[in-house]
Design a protein around this motif. Structure first.
Motif, PDB file in Angstrom:
ATOM      1  N   ASN A 162      32.459  53.622 135.439  1.00 23.29           N
ATOM      2  CA  ASN A 162      32.363  52.454 136.354  1.00 23.29           C
ATOM      3  C   ASN A 162      33.604  51.390 135.142  1.00 23.29           C
ATOM      4  N   TRP A 163      34.993  51.695 135.857  1.00 24.38           N
ATOM      5  CA  TRP A 163      35.984  51.034 134.838  1.00 24.38           C
ATOM      6  C   TRP A 163      35.631  49.636 134.854  1.00 24.38           C
ATOM      7  N   THR A 164      35.145  48.862 135.944  1.00 22.94           N
ATOM      8  CA  THR A 164      35.043  47.841 135.743  1.00 22.94           C
ATOM      9  C   THR A 164      34.197  47.105 134.478  1.00 22.94           C
ATOM     10  N   ALA A 165      33.118  47.739 134.437  1.00 23.40           N
ATOM     11  CA  ALA A 165      32.201  47.448 133.282  1.00 23.40           C
ATOM     12  C   ALA A 165      32.607  48.181 131.907  1.00 23.40           C
ATOM     13  N   TRP A 166      33.746  48.918 132.039  1.00 24.92           N
ATOM     14  CA  TRP A 166      34.003  49.676 130.777  1.00 24.92           C
ATOM     15  C   TRP A 166      35.022  48.627 130.208  1.00 24.92           C
ATOM     16  N   LYS A 167      35.970  48.111 131.228  1.00 29.06           N
ATOM     17  CA  LYS A 167      36.957  47.186 130.800  1.00 29.06           C
ATOM     18  C   LYS A 167      36.377  45.762 130.241  1.00 29.06           C
ATOM     19  N   ALA A 168      35.189  45.535 130.858  1.00 23.97           N
ATOM     20  CA  ALA A 168      34.656  44.379 130.708  1.00 23.97           C
ATOM     21  C   ALA A 168      33.777  44.268 129.235  1.00 23.97           C
ATOM     22  N   ALA A 169      33.526  45.475 128.605  1.00 21.01           N
ATOM     23  CA  ALA A 169      32.729  45.679 127.403  1.00 21.01           C
ATOM     24  C   ALA A 169      33.632  45.095 126.368  1.00 21.01           C
ATOM     25  N   ASP A 170      33.097  44.753 125.214  1.00 20.56           N
ATOM     26  CA  ASP A 170      33.969  44.385 124.103  1.00 20.56           C
ATOM     27  C   ASP A 170      34.200  45.496 123.363  1.00 20.56           C
ATOM     28  N   ASP A 171      35.189  45.247 122.273  1.00 18.44           N
ATOM     29  CA  ASP A 171      35.687  46.427 121.539  1.00 18.44           C
ATOM     30  C   ASP A 171      34.508  47.125 120.688  1.00 18.44           C
ATOM     31  N   GLU A 172      33.507  46.301 120.366  1.00 22.45           N
ATOM     32  CA  GLU A 172      32.447  47.085 119.394  1.00 22.45           C
ATOM     33  C   GLU A 172      31.459  47.840 120.266  1.00 22.45           C
ATOM     34  N   GLU A 173      31.161  47.154 121.522  1.00 22.85           N
ATOM     35  CA  GLU A 173      30.182  47.913 122.271  1.00 22.85           C
ATOM     36  C   GLU A 173      31.219  49.390 122.938  1.00 22.85           C
ATOM     37  N   ARG A 174      32.208  49.173 123.167  1.00 23.00           N
ATOM     38  CA  ARG A 174      33.052  50.284 123.529  1.00 23.00           C
ATOM     39  C   ARG A 174      33.090  51.409 122.303  1.00 23.00           C
ATOM     40  N   ALA A 175      33.162  50.898 121.143  1.00 24.08           N
ATOM     41  CA  ALA A 175      33.263  51.957 119.806  1.00 24.08           C
ATOM     42  C   ALA A 175      31.831  52.566 119.867  1.00 24.08           C
ATOM     43  N   GLY A 176      31.086  51.731 120.031  1.00 22.21           N
ATOM     44  CA  GLY A 176      29.525  52.156 119.877  1.00 22.21           C
ATOM     45  C   GLY A 176      29.452  53.562 120.933  1.00 22.21           C
ATOM     46  N   ALA A 177      29.764  53.017 122.158  1.00 20.02           N
ATOM     47  CA  ALA A 177      29.642  54.143 123.269  1.00 20.02           C
ATOM     48  C   ALA A 177      30.371  55.268 122.973  1.00 20.02           C
ATOM     49  N   LEU A 178      31.589  55.080 122.481  1.00 23.40           N
ATOM     50  CA  LEU A 178      32.438  56.353 122.109  1.00 23.40           C
ATOM     51  C   LEU A 178      31.644  57.265 121.154  1.00 23.40           C
ATOM     52  N   GLU A 179      31.175  56.497 120.031  1.00 26.38           N
ATOM     53  CA  GLU A 179      30.564  57.141 118.964  1.00 26.38           C
ATOM     54  C   GLU A 179      29.278  58.157 119.348  1.00 26.38           C
ATOM     55  N   GLU A 180      28.646  57.399 120.410  1.00 26.91           N
ATOM     56  CA  GLU A 180      27.298  58.134 120.786  1.00 26.91           C
ATOM     57  C   GLU A 180      27.859  59.518 121.593  1.00 26.91           C
ATOM     58  N   LEU A 181      29.110  59.171 122.295  1.00 30.35           N
ATOM     59  CA  LEU A 181      29.553  60.193 123.158  1.00 30.35           C
ATOM     60  C   LEU A 181      30.064  61.294 122.138  1.00 30.35           C
ATOM     61  N   HIS A 182      30.600  61.026 121.235  1.00 30.93           N
ATOM     62  CA  HIS A 182      31.108  61.993 120.058  1.00 30.93           C
ATOM     63  C   HIS A 182      29.975  62.762 119.674  1.00 30.93           C
ATOM     64  N   ASN A 183      29.031  62.144 119.324  1.00 31.68           N
ATOM     65  CA  ASN A 183      27.657  62.640 118.678  1.00 31.68           C
ATOM     66  C   ASN A 183      27.052  63.708 119.834  1.00 31.68           C
ATOM     67  N   PHE A 184      27.253  63.367 120.871  1.00 28.17           N
ATOM     68  CA  PHE A 184      26.625  64.304 121.801  1.00 28.17           C
ATOM     69  C   PHE A 184      27.584  65.580 122.087  1.00 28.17           C
ATOM     70  N   LEU A 185      28.552  65.551 121.942  1.00 23.72           N
ATOM     71  CA  LEU A 185      29.666  66.617 122.140  1.00 23.72           C
ATOM     72  C   LEU A 185      29.608  67.388 121.008  1.00 23.72           C
ATOM     73  N   GLN A 186      29.533  66.923 119.811  1.00 23.38           N
ATOM     74  CA  GLN A 186      29.170  67.478 118.728  1.00 23.38           C
ATOM     75  C   GLN A 186      27.848  68.438 118.798  1.00 23.38           C
ATOM     76  N   GLU A 187      26.881  67.501 119.156  1.00 21.06           N
ATOM     77  CA  GLU A 187      25.417  68.229 119.416  1.00 21.06           C
ATOM     78  C   GLU A 187      25.460  69.554 120.078  1.00 21.06           C
ATOM     79  N   TRP A 188      26.145  69.365 121.203  1.00 28.20           N
ATOM     80  CA  TRP A 188      26.192  70.520 122.340  1.00 28.20           C
ATOM     81  C   TRP A 188      27.292  71.684 121.714  1.00 28.20           C
ATOM     82  N   HIS A 189      28.079  71.275 120.982  1.00 28.21           N
ATOM     83  CA  HIS A 189      28.626  72.401 120.293  1.00 28.21           C
ATOM     84  C   HIS A 189      27.996  73.195 119.263  1.00 28.21           C
ATOM     85  N   GLY A 190      27.287  72.233 118.591  1.00 26.32           N
ATOM     86  CA  GLY A 190      26.201  72.975 117.711  1.00 26.32           C
ATOM     87  C   GLY A 190      25.240  73.793 118.262  1.00 26.32           C
ATOM     88  N   ASP A 191      24.875  73.519 119.531  1.00 27.14           N
ATOM     89  CA  ASP A 191      23.948  74.220 120.495  1.00 27.14           C
ATOM     90  C   ASP A 191      24.749  75.698 120.794  1.00 27.14           C
TER      91      ASP A 191
END
Ligand code: VOV
Length: 248
Positions: free
Chosen positions: A21-50
């Motif tokens: 949802n690009w509209t929502a993604w663009k409307a988010a503030d930098d901190e929220e986007r950074a937090g979301a990316l961090e979570e995504l990063h953690n999931f990709l790491q976890e799946w790699h670990g699996d």
């Protein structure tokens, strides 16, 4: 009644297609986007670990075209694990910026059309590697669901084992011509999802998908019996490429 092919099953599969949802993604503030990316990063790491610990495998691709923006293809031992993965992802902040585009539930399947019949196939490491495959991190993915036709005139399920085996042999011979160019993972979904099989192809040259699928269209099993759903084609994502895709 005709003889059913015997099948061997491996890991369960979930193809989880999402749109951003690009509209929502663009409307988010930098901190929220950074937090979301961090979570995504953690999931990709976890799946790699699996994958490293042999619990399953995950491939992540962007999707070209409007059907979705990216796909997580997960293979795991149980449906519970797949369910847990999608629920955990749904609870992330990043997931709030995505919508569900399509999903497909199936299980890695090998049939006995070409089997030698010698010994316990599950004791064969090559068979196990095909049932519990580490998904190749090829540059491109192509996924589509398919059926074998059940019309009055052309009904795959009313053919004898010999007729079906003959056609599958021809199918396998065409596929073999693409050895080293395209890797296929066939997942069975009778009783699990809306089509009978999921076809997932991996290649470092997307053109080979077109060449292979086109050549197979002339082969009897596809020409007479193949019915196909929507095709999804995409480019490999790793953490950096995913972040680049989301960069504003
Ligand atoms: C990379 C190419 C490739 C290769 C080598 C290959 C080989 C083989 C073999 C040897 C076998 C049978 C034994 C088994 O392993 O199960 C299969 C089985 C199967 N295939 Fe396949 N296939 C390929 C590729 C390949 C493609 C591109 C498609 C889509 C067809 C198309 O027209 O778009 C496909 C479909 C299937 C399906 C749906 C099944 C299960 C059918 C069933 O009735 O049970 N397949 N396939």
């Amino acid at each position: 009644m005709n003889e059913a092919a015997l099948t061997l099953e491996g890991w369960y599969a979930l193809h989880d297609f999402r749109s951003i949802n690009w509209t929502a993604w663009k409307a988010a503030d930098d901190e929220e986007r950074a937090g979301a990316l961090e979570e995504l990063h953690n999931f990709l790491q976890e799946w790699h670990g699996d994958e490293q610990s042999g619990k399953g495998s995950t491939a992540v691709y962007s999707i070209v075209g409007q059907k979705a923006d990216f796909v997580f293809m997960h293979l795991r031992e149980t449906l519970e694990e797949l369910n847990a993965l999608e629920n955990a992802f749904n609870k992330t902040t990043f997931a709030q910026y995505t919508t569900k585009a399509y999903s497909y539930v199936s299980i890695v399947e090998l049939s006995n059309y070409m089997a030698s019949g010698d010994g316990d196939p599950k004791a064969n490491p090559e068979v196990m590697a095909r049932l519990q495959p580490i998904l190749p991190k090829s540059k491109y993915i192509c996924f589509y669901p398919m059926n074998k036709k059940r019309d009055l005139d052309d009904n795959w399920y009313m053919l004898s084992m010999e007729e079906r085996r003959g056609m599958m042999r021809s199918h396998g011979m065409i596929g073999r011509g693409y050895a080293g160019k395209v890797k296929q993972i066939i997942t069975g979904s009778v009783g699990l999802d809306d089509w009978e099989w999921g076809v997932t192809l991996f290649s470092d040259d997307a053109l080979q998908f077109k060449k292979l699928v086109y050549e197979m269209r002339f082969d009897e099993v596809s020409a007479r019996f193949g019915e196909f759903g929507s095709f999804y084609v995409g480019n490999l994502l790793n953490e950096q490429l995913f972040e680049d895709m989301l960069k504003l």
